[in-house]
Write an enzyme that holds these catalytic residues in place. Sequence first.
Site, short mmCIF file in Angstrom:
data_model
loop_
_atom_site.label_atom_id
_atom_site.label_comp_id
_atom_site.label_asym_id
_atom_site.label_seq_id
_atom_site.Cartn_x
_atom_site.Cartn_y
_atom_site.Cartn_z
N HIS A 138 37.05 26.29 16.54
CA HIS A 138 37.79 27.40 15.88
C HIS A 138 36.54 28.24 15.28
CE1 HIS A 138 42.29 27.16 16.65
NE2 HIS A 138 42.02 25.73 16.55
N ASP A 175 42.67 21.21 24.55
CA ASP A 175 43.69 21.82 22.75
C ASP A 175 44.65 22.82 22.72
OD1 ASP A 175 42.60 20.39 20.56
OD2 ASP A 175 43.73 22.40 19.76
N HIS A 177 45.71 24.79 20.33
CA HIS A 177 45.44 25.77 19.79
C HIS A 177 44.02 26.35 21.02
CE1 HIS A 177 46.66 23.13 16.97
NE2 HIS A 177 46.86 24.30 16.05
N ASP A 262 45.75 17.67 20.63
CA ASP A 262 47.44 17.75 20.06
C ASP A 262 48.31 18.66 20.67
OD1 ASP A 262 45.89 20.19 20.50
OD2 ASP A 262 45.51 20.32 18.09
ZN LIG Z 1 43.85 21.79 18.01
#
Ligand SMILES: [Zn+2]
Length: 364
Positions: A138, A175, A177, A262
């Site tokens: 991120h 991931d 996200h 995740d």
């Molecule tokens: Zn993540």
Amino acid sequence: MRRRLASVQTGATIVSGVLVASDERMGAHDPTPGHPESPRRLHAMQEAVATLPAGRVTPIACEPAAADTLSLVHERSYVDWMLALDDTRRQLDPDTAIGPGSVPAARLAAGAALAVTRRIVEGPARRGVAIVRPPGHHAEPDRAMGFCLFNNVAVAAAAARAELRCERVLIIDWDVHHGNGTQHAFETRADVLFCSTHRTNFYPGTGDASETGHGPGRGYTVNAPLPLGADDALIGAVYRELITPIADAYRPDLVLVSAGFDAHADDPLGGLRMTDDGFASLCGLVRDIADRHADGRVALVTEGGYDPATLARCVTRCIDVLAGGEPPPWPEPDDDAAPAIAEYVRRLRRIHATTWVFPSHGPS
Ligand SMILES: [Zn+2]
């Protein structure tokens, strides 16, 4: 990590096994008690790897990434600002804080990704894992975000291009996200292909399938947003029918993975339903892409994953596959789900058909 794994490191000349870079000092990043991105995550992975049979892994040392190297991805003013915050406490965004030990940990996380990448490019070892925190994907070129300070995988990819003579780097981000920072670092370039699967309508809000890159990088960003509850069958179809054909056409000479766990059903944050077997299958698919095009060169760099026991299991399953273990076969979708999955993959293929030619069999 070097201490924890000392029993399996019998000499500097060992090149067999999967290279593993990590460091105890990444556990010193702990600014917010109770934060899901906790030192327990790192320790769980390190302790699990330390139990693997002798010869399965080869620990390698890592050093803090230098400012010049971090600046291959991040604006120099951001790097200098962050390094000057060493030993201070500060809230950087609603999810991200630093304290004493955080900046050295972040430099080591990027340094571990770099160390593994350098070693697998130089050979003879071809497969590696950087077990790191804080995560990185991120982190934007100009700011920290979403638990991430420096973009570890992006720094490794940029260094592979700038310093290691790699020509085409594939980054797969599995991931849950979206890897917004990684996408933004490379979305105007064709020399780094970024492919991400992630939950739709979820943090950080980017990663729509229509985001395909800009200018010379148009077509070299591939986003597959997944519905809540997506399972191994759906995710397997995306990787087999969309991402693999694109990777085979791209022919990367290095494969890097933003390896968050995740998306696992046991994760407290993710909301998807992948399994241990699913991650092993996914790692096998990525390994096979590297074998076909990159002389086997593939490195996993850990990202998210907030159930430490799940992280530990999945990392060791992936190491087993990287070491040559046979991954389980992907589950076929239920008859009820198969039409919707096929249509979903067809829709994604149509978005990318202006850049990539897909095989005529399967979804079209
Ligand atoms: Zn993540």
